[in-house]
Design a protein around this motif. Structure first.
Motif, PDB file in Angstrom:
ATOM      1  N   SER A   1       0.843  -1.192   0.000  1.00 28.03           N
ATOM      2  CA  SER A   1       0.000   0.000   0.000  1.00 28.03           C
ATOM      3  C   SER A   1       0.882   1.247   0.000  1.00 28.03           C
ATOM      4  CB  SER A   1      -0.890  -0.004   1.229  1.00 28.03           C
ATOM      5  OG  SER A   1      -0.120   0.275   2.374  1.00 28.03           O
ATOM      6  N   ARG A   2       0.286   2.369  -0.377  1.00 23.52           N
ATOM      7  CA  ARG A   2       1.076   3.599  -0.458  1.00 23.52           C
ATOM      8  C   ARG A   2       1.660   3.970   0.906  1.00 23.52           C
ATOM      9  NH1 ARG A   2       2.781   4.684  -5.286  1.00 23.52           N
ATOM     10  NH2 ARG A   2       3.139   6.874  -4.809  1.00 23.52           N
ATOM     11  N   THR A   3       0.831   3.885   1.952  1.00 23.01           N
ATOM     12  CA  THR A   3       1.319   4.275   3.275  1.00 23.01           C
ATOM     13  C   THR A   3       2.464   3.380   3.710  1.00 23.01           C
ATOM     14  OG1 THR A   3      -0.656   3.105   3.998  1.00 23.01           O
ATOM     15  CG2 THR A   3      -0.589   5.472   4.416  1.00 23.01           C
ATOM     16  N   GLU A   4       2.300   2.078   3.454  1.00 15.81           N
ATOM     17  CA  GLU A   4       3.356   1.151   3.838  1.00 15.81           C
ATOM     18  C   GLU A   4       4.645   1.471   3.080  1.00 15.81           C
ATOM     19  OE1 GLU A   4       3.085  -3.572   4.752  1.00 15.81           O
ATOM     20  OE2 GLU A   4       1.421  -2.559   3.776  1.00 15.81           O
ATOM     21  N   MET A   5       4.466   1.783   1.805  1.00 12.01           N
ATOM     22  CA  MET A   5       5.613   2.069   0.967  1.00 12.01           C
ATOM     23  C   MET A   5       6.371   3.298   1.465  1.00 12.01           C
ATOM     24  SD  MET A   5       5.444   2.790  -3.015  1.00 12.01           S
ATOM     25  CE  MET A   5       5.991   4.456  -3.071  1.00 12.01           C
ATOM     26  N   LYS A   6       5.632   4.294   1.987  1.00 10.71           N
ATOM     27  CA  LYS A   6       6.271   5.524   2.440  1.00 10.71           C
ATOM     28  C   LYS A   6       6.969   5.352   3.788  1.00 10.71           C
ATOM     29  CE  LYS A   6       4.627   8.052  -0.949  1.00 10.71           C
ATOM     30  NZ  LYS A   6       5.495   8.575  -1.989  1.00 10.71           N
ATOM     31  N   ASN A   7       6.553   4.342   4.554  1.00 11.31           N
ATOM     32  CA  ASN A   7       7.081   4.208   5.902  1.00 11.31           C
ATOM     33  C   ASN A   7       8.085   3.078   6.069  1.00 11.31           C
ATOM     34  OD1 ASN A   7       5.530   6.304   7.024  1.00 11.31           O
ATOM     35  ND2 ASN A   7       3.741   4.953   7.004  1.00 11.31           N
ATOM     36  N   ASP A   8       8.062   2.131   5.162  1.00 15.86           N
ATOM     37  CA  ASP A   8       8.852   0.923   5.373  1.00 15.86           C
ATOM     38  C   ASP A   8       9.836   0.758   4.224  1.00 15.86           C
ATOM     39  OD1 ASP A   8       9.795  -1.492   6.135  1.00 15.86           O
ATOM     40  OD2 ASP A   8       8.025  -2.639   5.536  1.00 15.86           O
ATOM     41  N   MET A   9      11.111   0.687   4.554  1.00 16.00           N
ATOM     42  CA  MET A   9      12.160   0.538   3.547  1.00 16.00           C
ATOM     43  C   MET A   9      11.953  -0.729   2.720  1.00 16.00           C
ATOM     44  SD  MET A   9      14.756   2.082   2.493  1.00 16.00           S
ATOM     45  CE  MET A   9      15.767   1.650   1.105  1.00 16.00           C
ATOM     46  N   GLU A  10      11.664  -1.805   3.435  1.00 15.59           N
ATOM     47  CA  GLU A  10      11.472  -3.098   2.778  1.00 15.59           C
ATOM     48  C   GLU A  10      10.348  -3.016   1.735  1.00 15.59           C
ATOM     49  OE1 GLU A  10      12.727  -7.300   3.144  1.00 15.59           O
ATOM     50  OE2 GLU A  10      13.584  -5.366   3.613  1.00 15.59           O
ATOM     51  N   ALA A  11       9.266  -2.352   2.140  1.00 15.37           N
ATOM     52  CA  ALA A  11       8.119  -2.228   1.234  1.00 15.37           C
ATOM     53  C   ALA A  11       8.490  -1.383   0.020  1.00 15.37           C
ATOM     54  CB  ALA A  11       6.935  -1.611   1.966  1.00 15.37           C
ATOM     55  N   LEU A  12       9.301  -0.363   0.243  1.00 14.71           N
ATOM     56  CA  LEU A  12       9.730   0.487  -0.882  1.00 14.71           C
ATOM     57  C   LEU A  12      10.538  -0.312  -1.890  1.00 14.71           C
ATOM     58  CD1 LEU A  12       9.940   3.388  -2.046  1.00 14.71           C
ATOM     59  CD2 LEU A  12      12.069   3.602  -0.804  1.00 14.71           C
ATOM     60  N   ILE A  13      11.451  -1.152  -1.359  1.00 17.09           N
ATOM     61  CA  ILE A  13      12.263  -1.986  -2.250  1.00 17.09           C
ATOM     62  C   ILE A  13      11.371  -2.927  -3.044  1.00 17.09           C
ATOM     63  CG2 ILE A  13      14.033  -3.769  -2.326  1.00 17.09           C
ATOM     64  CD1 ILE A  13      15.205  -2.490   0.226  1.00 17.09           C
ATOM     65  N   HIS A  14      10.419  -3.532  -2.346  1.00 15.72           N
ATOM     66  CA  HIS A  14       9.516  -4.447  -3.041  1.00 15.72           C
ATOM     67  C   HIS A  14       8.756  -3.732  -4.141  1.00 15.72           C
ATOM     68  CE1 HIS A  14       9.689  -7.636   0.195  1.00 15.72           C
ATOM     69  NE2 HIS A  14       9.774  -8.293  -0.926  1.00 15.72           N
ATOM     70  N   HIS A  15       8.283  -2.538  -3.824  1.00 15.08           N
ATOM     71  CA  HIS A  15       7.530  -1.759  -4.799  1.00 15.08           C
ATOM     72  C   HIS A  15       8.387  -1.487  -6.028  1.00 15.08           C
ATOM     73  CE1 HIS A  15       5.677   1.834  -6.590  1.00 15.08           C
ATOM     74  NE2 HIS A  15       4.546   1.364  -6.094  1.00 15.08           N
ATOM     75  N   PHE A  16       9.607  -1.064  -5.782  1.00 17.82           N
ATOM     76  CA  PHE A  16      10.506  -0.743  -6.892  1.00 17.82           C
ATOM     77  C   PHE A  16      10.797  -1.980  -7.740  1.00 17.82           C
ATOM     78  CE2 PHE A  16      14.862  -0.496  -8.546  1.00 17.82           C
ATOM     79  CZ  PHE A  16      14.684   0.548  -9.435  1.00 17.82           C
ATOM     80  N   LYS A  17      11.106  -3.077  -7.068  1.00 18.49           N
ATOM     81  CA  LYS A  17      11.461  -4.281  -7.809  1.00 18.49           C
ATOM     82  C   LYS A  17      10.265  -4.811  -8.600  1.00 18.49           C
ATOM     83  CE  LYS A  17      14.999  -6.128  -7.938  1.00 18.49           C
ATOM     84  NZ  LYS A  17      16.048  -5.800  -8.937  1.00 18.49           N
ATOM     85  N   LEU A  18       9.091  -4.722  -8.005  1.00 21.89           N
ATOM     86  CA  LEU A  18       7.909  -5.259  -8.680  1.00 21.89           C
ATOM     87  C   LEU A  18       7.616  -4.490  -9.955  1.00 21.89           C
ATOM     88  CD1 LEU A  18       5.528  -7.229  -8.663  1.00 21.89           C
ATOM     89  CD2 LEU A  18       4.243  -5.552  -7.380  1.00 21.89           C
ATOM     90  N   PHE A  19       7.741  -3.158  -9.895  1.00 25.45           N
ATOM     91  CA  PHE A  19       7.356  -2.372 -11.057  1.00 25.45           C
ATOM     92  C   PHE A  19       8.492  -2.197 -12.061  1.00 25.45           C
ATOM     93  CE2 PHE A  19       3.843  -1.291  -8.303  1.00 25.45           C
ATOM     94  CZ  PHE A  19       2.808  -1.496  -9.188  1.00 25.45           C
ATOM     95  N   SER A  20       9.734  -2.511 -11.661  1.00 21.52           N
ATOM     96  CA  SER A  20      10.802  -2.436 -12.655  1.00 21.52           C
ATOM     97  C   SER A  20      11.105  -3.836 -13.196  1.00 21.52           C
ATOM     98  CB  SER A  20      12.058  -1.803 -12.054  1.00 21.52           C
ATOM     99  OG  SER A  20      12.443  -2.484 -10.884  1.00 21.52           O
ATOM    100  N   GLU A  21      11.564  -4.704 -12.336  1.00 22.66           N
ATOM    101  CA  GLU A  21      11.987  -6.017 -12.815  1.00 22.66           C
ATOM    102  C   GLU A  21      10.832  -7.007 -12.894  1.00 22.66           C
ATOM    103  OE1 GLU A  21      15.636  -7.681 -11.064  1.00 22.66           O
ATOM    104  OE2 GLU A  21      14.425  -9.446 -10.697  1.00 22.66           O
ATOM    105  N   GLY A  22       9.870  -6.867 -12.007  1.00 17.47           N
ATOM    106  CA  GLY A  22       8.799  -7.852 -11.962  1.00 17.47           C
ATOM    107  C   GLY A  22       9.172  -9.017 -11.070  1.00 17.47           C
ATOM    108  N   TYR A  23       8.505 -10.117 -11.241  1.00 21.27           N
ATOM    109  CA  TYR A  23       8.783 -11.289 -10.404  1.00 21.27           C
ATOM    110  C   TYR A  23       9.194 -12.448 -11.299  1.00 21.27           C
ATOM    111  CZ  TYR A  23       3.987 -11.625 -11.969  1.00 21.27           C
ATOM    112  OH  TYR A  23       2.871 -11.591 -12.749  1.00 21.27           O
ATOM    113  N   SER A  24       9.964 -13.361 -10.738  1.00 27.69           N
ATOM    114  CA  SER A  24      10.379 -14.536 -11.492  1.00 27.69           C
ATOM    115  C   SER A  24       9.402 -15.675 -11.250  1.00 27.69           C
ATOM    116  CB  SER A  24      11.774 -14.975 -11.075  1.00 27.69           C
ATOM    117  OG  SER A  24      12.702 -13.961 -11.405  1.00 27.69           O
ATOM    118  N   VAL A  25       9.011 -16.304 -12.324  1.00 29.94           N
ATOM    119  CA  VAL A  25       8.082 -17.430 -12.230  1.00 29.94           C
ATOM    120  C   VAL A  25       8.902 -18.711 -12.322  1.00 29.94           C
ATOM    121  CG1 VAL A  25       6.210 -18.613 -13.434  1.00 29.94           C
ATOM    122  CG2 VAL A  25       6.142 -16.142 -13.164  1.00 29.94           C
TER     123      VAL A  25
END
Lengths: 416, 241
Positions: free
Chosen positions: A320-344
C-alpha cells in the motif's frame, strides 16, 4: 455456353466480415464449392511481444485479443501465472472475477446478437443490444477506469476492490434535469447496487430481444437448418463453447473443470439439438439468462463477505502507499515489482477458461525468468474459423454470412 | 482429480512403455515422444484414451532457454553486471541476430489434448530431430482441426509438417520472408513498408524507423520467489501481531 465455377473475394473490407477477414470463395452460381479464409491482417505478434516484457506488463495485451470479451482473456493469462507460481487467490477476488466474467459474457453475447442481427437484416436488435452494453461497459469503467481494456485482473487477485460509487451522467446542454434524474436513478448507490438493479431489469430486456427474433419468420428462414454442425464434426475441428453446445454436447469448463467461484454458484448449461445457426442463437440467449443468474448470486455473496481482493505478498502485489512511504522493505519491493517484476518458477502450464466464444487457453512456458519464455494463446475463434470450409461447402453465399455471424468471430483473437 | 491424473500418467507409461516420457507437474501431465512415434502415439491417444479433441498446437523454439541477461549471483571486485546489454527477445536487430548454435533439441511442437468424454487433459510434445530443417509428421489425418494450428506453427517457426495437405503461411503477409517467432528473429522485424511516391507503389526496406529497445533485462532469480516470500510474509505478520 457452360458456366464454369468462379472465384470471389469476400472482404477484407466487408461489413459482414466482422473485421478483416478475406474469404476466397470458389462459387458455382450461388453455391459455395470451397471457402478459403485468409487471416492474419490484424496479426500483432502478441505472443512475441509478451516474451520481451515482465509478466504483468502483458495483461493489457490480453484485453486487445478478443476485444469484446476482455476480462475473460485476462483471466486465462493470470490463471496460468498463478498456477505455475502456486498462488492462492483470495475468495473475494474469485467471486469478483466470476461476476466480471459473466458481465463480460453478456457484453459479448449482446455484441454478437446485435451484429449478427445486422448481418441477417434485423436492424433494430442492434440498438436494443447496445442500450444494455452501455450499462455494463459502465461497470467496467467503475472498477478499472477503462471502458474496454480494463487490465483489472492481476496475478494474485484483482487490482482493487469494488467501488462504493458509480460514475454518474453529468448535466449538459442536451440533457435536461428530468432526463438526468432518470438516467442517474440507479447510480446513486454503490457499484453492487447498480449491478443488482441491472440483474433485475435484464431478464425483461432479453424478453424484448426474443420478441424481435425468436419467432421472427425472416430470422428463422435465415438461420434454421443453416450451417448444421454435427457433434462429431464439432469435436474433430476443435470447436468449443456455444459451437459445441449448440450441437448438443454438454461441455462447459465452468461446470466440468471449475475455476474461480464457479463451483459455488448455481447455473445450468443450455444445449442445442440440431446444431444449426438457430440453435446456437437460442443457446446464446439462454446463456445470457444464466449469466444474469450467476451475477445475482455473486452480488449477494460480495455484499455479505468483505475481505481482501489481492494476495498479501509483495513479490506479486504492490504494497500500500502508506506502507511504501514508511517501510524501507516495502519500498524496495515496490521498486522491484514495477521495474523487474517477479520470477516465475521454471515449468509449463496450460490454463483455459470458458470465454464467451469458447475455450480460451494460455500455454505458458517459463524458464525461471521475469518474462515468459513462450506464451501461446489459444483463441476459440481460430479453431472455429478454420472449419469454415468443412461447414459452408454446398451452402449459398448468403449462408456464409450467417455462418461467419454464428461463429462469433473477432479478429483480435484469431490473428493475435 | 489428482488421483485421476496419477492414474492417467501410469496408464500412459504402462501402455507406451519406453516409447514415451511422461512427466507430471502442477497437476498436468505431459507426454513426450520422438517424431518416429508421433503419429502412432497420437492415434492411440485418440482411439484408446478418448482424447477426441485437439485443443491447441503450437511450436516452441528452445534457443536461449534458461539464459538471463543479468548476472545476479556473481559480484566480483570488478563490479557487477548491470543488465543494460543483452541479446534477449527484442534487444537485437536483424544484422546482429544471435548465431544459430547447433542445438540438438531446439524446435518442438506442443499440442494440448482434451477428452470431453472422460474430462481429462494431456499435453504432448515432440522435438524435431533436425534444427536446420525441423520436420514433424502432421496430425491432420487424426484431428482435422489441427490444420490451421500446424500452418501457424509452420509460418511462425518454420516447422515443416510432413503430410500436411495445405502447408501455406497463415498469419504473416503474402510473400513474407523468415519465421518471425524464432528466438533469433528480431522483435522489430527485418523489413518495413512504406509508400514510395516516386515508384508509385509500396516498397519494402530494411528497418530503420524503430530501434531495438527493451528496458527491462531478462533476469533469472532463484531466491526471489513467491513461495519464499510467503514464508517471510507470514513471519512478519506474526511479528506485528
Amino acid at each position: 455456353m457452360e458456366i464454369q465455377s468462379y472465384t470471389m473475394n469476400f472482404g477484407p473490407q466487408h461489413p459482414a466480415a466482422h473485421g478483416v477477414l478475406r474469404l476466397v470463395l470458389e462459387m458455382e452460381g450461388e453455391v459455395v464449392q470451397r471457402a478459403d479464409p485468409h487471416v492474419g491482417l490484424l496479426h500483432r505478434a502478441t505472443e512475441k511481444l509478451a516474451e520481451s516484457k515482465p509478466f504483468n506488463q502483458s495483461i493489457g495485451y490480453m484485453d486487445r485479443l478478443d476485444y469484446v470479451s476482455m476480462m475473460c482473456n485476462e483471466h486465462a493469462y493470470v490463471r496460468a501465472i498463478e498456477t505455475l507460481m502456486g498462488i492462492e487467490v483470495p475468495i473475494r477476488a474469485q467471486y469478483i472475477r466470476t461476476m466480471y466474467d459473466e458481465i463480460t459474457r453478456i457484453l459479448n453475447h449482446l455484441m454478437w446478437i446485435g451484429s449478427n442481427g445486422l448481418d441477417l437484416g434485423a436492424m433494430a436488435i442492434f440498438l436494443y443490444a447496445f442500450r444494455e452494453r452501455e450499462e455494463l461497459i459502465d461497470c467496467y469503467e467503475a472498477v478499472s477506469g477503462s471502458r474496454m481494456h480494463a487490465t483489472y485482473y492481476r496475478p494474485g487477485g484483482v487490482y482493487r476492490d469494488l467501488p462504493d460509487t458509480m460514475p454518474k451522467y453529468r448535466e449538459s446542454p442536451w440533457r435536461n434535469a428530468k432526463e438526468l434524474k432518470r438516467l442517474n436513478a440507479n447510480r446513486e448507490g454503490s457499484l453492487l447496487d447498480f449491478i443488482e438493479s441491472f440483474t433485475q431489469e435484464f431478464p425483461k430486456r432479453v424478453d424484448e430481444y426474443e420478441t424481435l427474433l425468436t419467432d421472427n419468420r425472416i430470422w428463422k428462414q435465415r438461420t434454421v437448418n443453416i450451417g448444421v454442425v454435427s457433434p462429431e464434426l464439432a469435436l474433430a475441428w476443435g470447436m468449443t463453447g456455444c459451437m459445441l453446445r449448440g450441437s448438443g454436447v454438454e461441455w462447459d469448463l465452468r461446470k466440468k473443470q471449475p475455476y474461480a467461484a464457479y463451483d459455488r454458484v448455481d447455473f445450468d448449461i443450455p444445449v442445442g439439438v440440431n446444431g444449426d445457426c438457430y440453435d446456437r442463437y437460442l443457446v446464446r440467449v439462454a446463456e445470457m439468462r444464466e449469466s444474469n443468474r450467476i451475477i445475482k448470486q455473486c452480488v449477494d455473496w460480495l455484499r455479505a463477505n468483505p475481505g481482501p481482493v489481492m494476495v498479501d505478498n509483495y513479490k506479486v502485489a504492490p504494497p500500500s502507499r502508506t506502507e511504501m512511504k514508511n517501510d524501507m522493505e516495502a519500498l524496495i519491493h515496490h521498486f522491484k515489482l514495477f521495474s523487474e517484476g517477479y520470477s516465475v518458477p521454471a515449468g509449463e502450464v496450460y490454463c483455459a477458461v470458458e470465454a464467451p466464444k469458447g475455450e480460451f487457453g494460455a500455454y505458458l512456458v517459463s524458464d525461471g525468468a521475469n518474462k515468459p519464455f513462450r506464451l501461446k494463446l489459444r483463441p476459440p475463434g481460430f479453431a472455429h474459423l478454420s472449419s469454415m470450409d468443412a461447414v459452408v461447402r454446398g451452402h449459398m453465399l448468403s449462408d456464409v454470412v450467417a455462418m461467419i455471424g454464428t461463429y462469433d468471430i473477432v479478429f483480435g483473437e484469431v490473428d493475435r | 482429480m489428482s488421483e485421476a491424473i496419477a492414474s492417467l500418467a501410469e496408464r500412459l507409461v504402462a501402455h507406451f512403455q519406453d516409447r514415451v516420457r511422461v512427466t507430471e507437474a502442477v497437476g498436468q501431465v505431459t507426454l513426450e515422444t520422438g517424431h518416429e512415434h508421433w503419429l502412432d502415439v497420437a492415434r492411440v491417444l485418440r482411439d484408446e484414451f478418448g482424447f477426441e479433441q485437439l485443443v491447441d498446437l503450437c511450436g516452441v523454439d528452445y534457443l536461449g532457454y534458461g539464459a538471463g541477461e543479468w548476472d545476479v549471483s556473481d559480484v566480483s571486485s570488478g563490479g557487477f553486471s548491470r543488465g543494460v546489454e543483452g541479446t534477449g527477445p527484442g534487444r537485437f536487430r536483424w544484422e546482429d541476430r544471435p548465431e544459430s548454435v547447433n542445438q540438438p533439441r531446439r524446435f518442438a511442437v506442443v499440442a494440448q489434448l482434451l477428452s470431453v468424454s472422460r474430462n481429462a487433459r494431456l499435453r504432448i510434445r515432440c522435438f524435431a530431430p533436425d534444427d536446420e530443417l525441423p520436420m514433424v509428421p502432421s496430425l491432420t489425418g487424426i484431428w482435422p482441426g489441427v490444420n490451421w494450428f500446424e500452418r501457424e506453427a509452420f509460418d511462425l517457426y518454420g516447422v515443416v509438417f510432413e503430410g500436411h495437405p495445405d502447408l501455406r503461411r497463415l498469419l504473416t503477409d503474402y510473400g513474407f520472408i523468415g519465421h518471425p517467432f524464432r528466438k533469433d528473429f528480431p522483435l522489430i522485424g527485418n523489413v518495413e513498408v512504406r509508400y514510395d511516391p516516386d515508384k508509385g507503389r509500396v516498397v519494402y526496406e530494411p528497418v530503420t524507423s524503430v530501434q531495438p529497445r527493451v528496458g527491462v533485462p531478462r533476469v533469472l532469480r532463484e531466491d526471489a520467489r513467491y513461495s519464499t516470500a510467503s514464508a517471510e510474509q507470514a513471519q512478519r505478520r506474526a511479528g506485528q501481531g
